[in-house]
Design a protein around this motif. Sequence first.
Motif, PDB file in Angstrom:
ATOM      1  N   SER A  52      -1.612  -0.625   5.142  1.00 14.01           N
ATOM      2  CA  SER A  52      -0.774   0.654   5.514  1.00 14.01           C
ATOM      3  C   SER A  52       0.335   1.222   4.431  1.00 14.01           C
ATOM      4  N   MET A  53       0.606   0.275   3.358  1.00 18.94           N
ATOM      5  CA  MET A  53       1.285   0.878   2.434  1.00 18.94           C
ATOM      6  C   MET A  53       0.476   1.119   1.182  1.00 18.94           C
ATOM      7  N   GLY A  54      -0.776   1.115   1.371  1.00 23.32           N
ATOM      8  CA  GLY A  54      -1.573   1.515   0.215  1.00 23.32           C
ATOM      9  C   GLY A  54      -1.631   0.552  -0.940  1.00 23.32           C
ATOM     10  N   HIS A  90      -4.847   7.975  -8.378  1.00 19.25           N
ATOM     11  CA  HIS A  90      -4.184   7.038  -9.302  1.00 19.25           C
ATOM     12  C   HIS A  90      -2.720   6.957  -8.965  1.00 19.25           C
ATOM     13  N   GLY A  91      -1.966   6.084  -9.111  1.00 18.07           N
ATOM     14  CA  GLY A  91      -0.579   5.989  -8.779  1.00 18.07           C
ATOM     15  C   GLY A  91       0.240   4.933  -9.464  1.00 18.07           C
ATOM     16  N   GLY A  92       1.476   5.051  -9.456  1.00 17.73           N
ATOM     17  CA  GLY A  92       2.408   4.140  -9.987  1.00 17.73           C
ATOM     18  C   GLY A  92       3.307   3.287  -8.829  1.00 17.73           C
ATOM     19  N   LEU A 107      -5.474   3.598  -6.941  1.00 17.52           N
ATOM     20  CA  LEU A 107      -5.208   3.522  -5.299  1.00 17.52           C
ATOM     21  C   LEU A 107      -6.329   3.050  -4.659  1.00 17.52           C
ATOM     22  N   PRO A 108      -6.107   2.038  -3.661  1.00 15.05           N
ATOM     23  CA  PRO A 108      -7.086   1.517  -2.805  1.00 15.05           C
ATOM     24  C   PRO A 108      -7.961   2.480  -2.174  1.00 15.05           C
TER      25      PRO A 108
END
Lengths: 135, 119
Positions: free
Chosen positions: A111-113, B60-62, B47-48
Amino acid sequence: MFALSNCRLLLQALSRQQVTPSVRAVQCTRSLTSSQQEPPKKDDMPIKLENPYKQPKKTCILCNITVDFKNVQLLSQFISPHTGRVYGRHITGLCGQKQREVSKAIKKARSMGFMSVTLKDPQFIKDPDICGNTL
Amino acid sequence: MPRYELCLILKAMQRPETAAVLRRTVETLFERGAIVRGLESLGDRRLPYKISKHDGRHTHGGYFTIDFHSSPNIVSGLLDHLERDIDVLRPTVLKKDIDISKAQCCGPAPEKSKHATFQ
């Protein structure tokens, strides 16, 4: 009859006589033979030992390992590589507490990614299989 | 004061912009009376799953974690504020409990195969 009663009397007399001298004789012999004057009890009593056949306590694979939602690689070892579903206890072989922790951490991470829902991250697919009973 | 952990997923940006976002997040925390304990970066990752947020589909992310102490009143307000920030993709506030050492971690292992096995 007379003979029998005689015998009984004799036996009784003999037994009475024999009891006291035999005890004294035993005590005398023991004191003569034993070099160290130990009390007779310690020879026969069992020595107190830790059980030599003791089995080590059965632990699950995550015993003493903290389960964290950030540790995605560890959590990915308990999900299916095809569907991303969490494996049940009969497959992972974890104890109740750890299974619950892992399951909660996986749901939190999803849920938090942090973790994917429907698949296993491709970089973790080649990880060794720690669940005992995956087909 | 209870201890919280703010797990932040930010949009994939250049370094000065990421720094600016983190700066204003921490300043918001200070304004609301939180005591920030520390800030950790978990890296820039893929990101998943694709996250649609603030008119954009992000891949994509930090990932960042902020450890802080605060009163429980500010948490909902803080989350509300972060949701409105266009550079933040997913804010989550978690309670951070110090792990209580468990006396007996595992009892005997459960019986593994409950289904019938032919031998």
